[in-house]
Scaffold this active site. Sequence first.
Site, PDB file in Angstrom:
ATOM      1  CG  ASP A 145      -7.279  -5.445   4.783  1.00 48.09           C
ATOM      2  OD1 ASP A 145      -6.936  -5.574   5.962  1.00 48.09           O
ATOM      3  OD2 ASP A 145      -7.166  -4.384   4.139  1.00 48.09           O
ATOM      4  CD  GLU A 160      -2.958  -1.135   2.295  1.00 46.41           C
ATOM      5  OE1 GLU A 160      -2.656  -0.601   3.367  1.00 46.41           O
ATOM      6  OE2 GLU A 160      -4.057  -1.650   2.065  1.00 46.41           O
ATOM      7  CD  GLU A 214      -9.829  -0.922   8.337  1.00 51.75           C
ATOM      8  OE1 GLU A 214      -8.877  -1.460   8.934  1.00 51.75           O
ATOM      9  OE2 GLU A 214      -9.733  -0.417   7.197  1.00 51.75           O
TER      10      GLU A 214
HETATM   11  C1  BDP Z   1      -6.156  -2.047   6.070  1.00 53.98           C
HETATM   12  C2  BDP Z   1      -6.454  -0.692   6.639  1.00 53.98           C
HETATM   13  C3  BDP Z   1      -5.284   0.248   6.500  1.00 53.98           C
HETATM   14  C4  BDP Z   1      -4.035  -0.408   7.061  1.00 53.98           C
HETATM   15  C5  BDP Z   1      -3.820  -1.750   6.418  1.00 53.98           C
HETATM   16  C6  BDP Z   1      -2.666  -2.517   7.028  1.00 53.98           C
HETATM   17  O1  BDP Z   1      -7.573  -0.147   5.985  1.00 53.98           O
HETATM   18  O2  BDP Z   1      -5.597   1.439   7.155  1.00 53.98           O
HETATM   19  O3  BDP Z   1      -2.933   0.397   6.865  1.00 53.98           O
HETATM   20  O4  BDP Z   1      -4.957  -2.555   6.588  1.00 53.98           O
HETATM   21  O5  BDP Z   1      -2.922  -3.474   7.734  1.00 53.98           O
HETATM   22  O6  BDP Z   1      -7.165  -2.923   6.433  1.00 53.98           O
HETATM   23  O7  BDP Z   1      -1.516  -2.193   6.783  1.00 53.98           O
END
Ligand code: BDP
Length: 718
Positions: free
Chosen positions: A379, A305, A407
């Site tokens: 996720d 990401e 979340e």
């Molecule tokens: C996702 C979240 C994000 C996190 C990412 C992670 O939306 O904010 O940075 O996981 O685990 O689910 O790195």
Amino acid sequence: MSRVFFFTFLFFLLAHTPLRAEDGYRLWLRYDKIENEELRRAYLRSLSQIFVDGEEAILRTAAAELSAGLEALLGQPVPILEEPGGAGTAIAGILGRSPAIDPLVSEEDARKVASEGYLLTNRRGSLVIAARDARGVLYGAFHLLRLLQLRQPLGNLHLIENPKVKLRVLNHWDNLDRTVERGYAGFSIWNWHELPEYIDQRYIDYARANASIGINGAVVTNVNANALVFRPDYLEKAAALADVFRPYGIRLYLTARFSSPIELGGLPTADPLNPDVQKWWKDKVEEIYRLIPDFGGFLVKANSEGQPGPQDYGRNHAEGANMLADALAPHGGAVMWRAFVYSEEEPEDRAKQAYNEFVPLDGQFRENVLIQVKNGPIDFQPREPVHPLFGAMPKTPLMMEFQVTKEYLGQGTHLVGLAEMYEEALQTDTYAQGKGSTVARVIDGSLHGYQLTGMAGVSNIGTARNWTGHLFGQADWYAFGRLAWDPYLHAGAIFREWAELTFTHHPEALGAIQDMLSSSYEACVNYMTPLGLHHIMAAGHHYGPGPWVSNMPRADWTSVYYHRADEQGLGFNRTKSGSNALEQYPPPFQARYADRDKCPHKFLLWFHHVPWGHILSTGRTLWEELCLRYHQGAAEASRLREQWESISGYIDEERFRQVSMHLKIQEKEARWWRDACLSYFQTFSKMEIPPNLEKPKHSLEYYQSLTFPYAPGIRPRW
Ligand code: BDP
């Protein structure tokens, strides 16, 4: 009203009303005086004074916790002695080091106590806490207090507890500006601006709460890391936190931004094979250990990401992790390297990418590296099958990463007993080494003989007075700690224990609270993502439904990528005829899910694209089943509210009201999820909602038009 009556009444009120109403701040550590006098006297017979043998800070904490806790529970001072006292003294100490303890413990018992574990036993009328180390004594002390809180008899007490997992850590996704990524309980509890001088009482209470459930590490910064934390002034702030944690047996960890040598060190590269880069990290680590001698190590999100990582220099994850591991090894630190990666360019099913990248690296990581793997391959979705990496890397310690903050499960407003989800994942059989190869056995190291083991929970803690915003979020924090200690515990038992520590001893209320926590997980899955659906929440803040999300910078950030709804049917085909993600699991696991007609319904649409009119084993078509599940979930949310209302008489007013208000929101939002998702999927199925079920309240356009620009927890850069 006569004056005498008035003053008598006033006196009665003052004597019976706690000065501060229960507001949840005390968490599960509520040491109110035990009302039953006989029981109190029985406890006092073996607990009227305390002797803790040794001077280590953690032992002093144990003594202080015992003394304060017992005094409050027993209603009279319980002094700490300088010498072992006579009958009625609780004695604690370290095996082999404490002359007071050793004669009280049989060799057989002593052998069974492992590092950080403890023996609790009643010897000749005295309570004995014997451990291998100071942490074990502290954990034993908290366990003893818990027994009193639960009104357990101590007469025949004899138990040995050893943690099954070594690193039991909370991951705070807290930014240095005090925002919390995916945090729904206010701001970060770390006030970096006022550190290192100002030590908020909350830091101490946080450490106590963690120690009481066996958590021994805290990563205090976000995985989307900021190099600034390595600047000397910030390291001093971190050191002040570490000083608070240390007497509670908690080690501090930091997240390491891979590009720090560039951003902070002014180097032209962060290539892990470059000697200047290696030296920068080595020096930085030495600087950290000068300030924090028991520093735990780094948690790293790399090449995921948009985060920098070794692949930016053509190196792999092992090369990146090992460079940091080499810097930490001389000081006893570890690297927790995350497997949550998915490539920008890769057209492959996202569910497959971590496995593809990490399995070939098995055996290439240093001994002080753990790979931190989310419970499922996408996720933290409400329900996912377990991550295929579990069982697939026998030569590399894999640690579990659970999300404690909700979340994707209702954020700050839904009551969902996450321990049910944790238990489901931990009890799943990977079949990696034949039947019985559960994820719990991967995590505790017993399946592959891992030397290092760990479990991480993404924290749900913030500045909210009750720590977690939603009061029942405390149960998730508690359950995470208990499962990190023992991944074989059952959710139901943890819920009951938490409920009794947190609320009341009344069996009817306890039964209701336990049931609410246990049933709420399945309810949430049903009203959000039944039958194996996943990743259909709104974009960005992830608050509420968004199955229509289709326009994002990357296909695998959209909902349509995951549900694949079309005129024929619904679901992601991950079998041989589709992405074949199923192939990443061992054959017996594959066999369970490969056949559309035999696949357990909870993962049906995870692994299969199923025609709308296809008849399932329930006798209903996919469309009918989908409608039914959404409605069942929403009905369950209403039941949660009713259950809570039915026990109002047993719960103190303020906390009762807090939870009631949240349950009303949950009920409303469950319907919102149901109606929005069914309205949307109906545009593909072109079928009617079955006549016995309520129709959506609004049009699809209405649900699509809702926006929440200030929803909490949003990731600042998105
Ligand atoms: C996702 C979240 C994000 C996190 C990412 C992670 O939306 O904010 O940075 O996981 O685990 O689910 O790195």
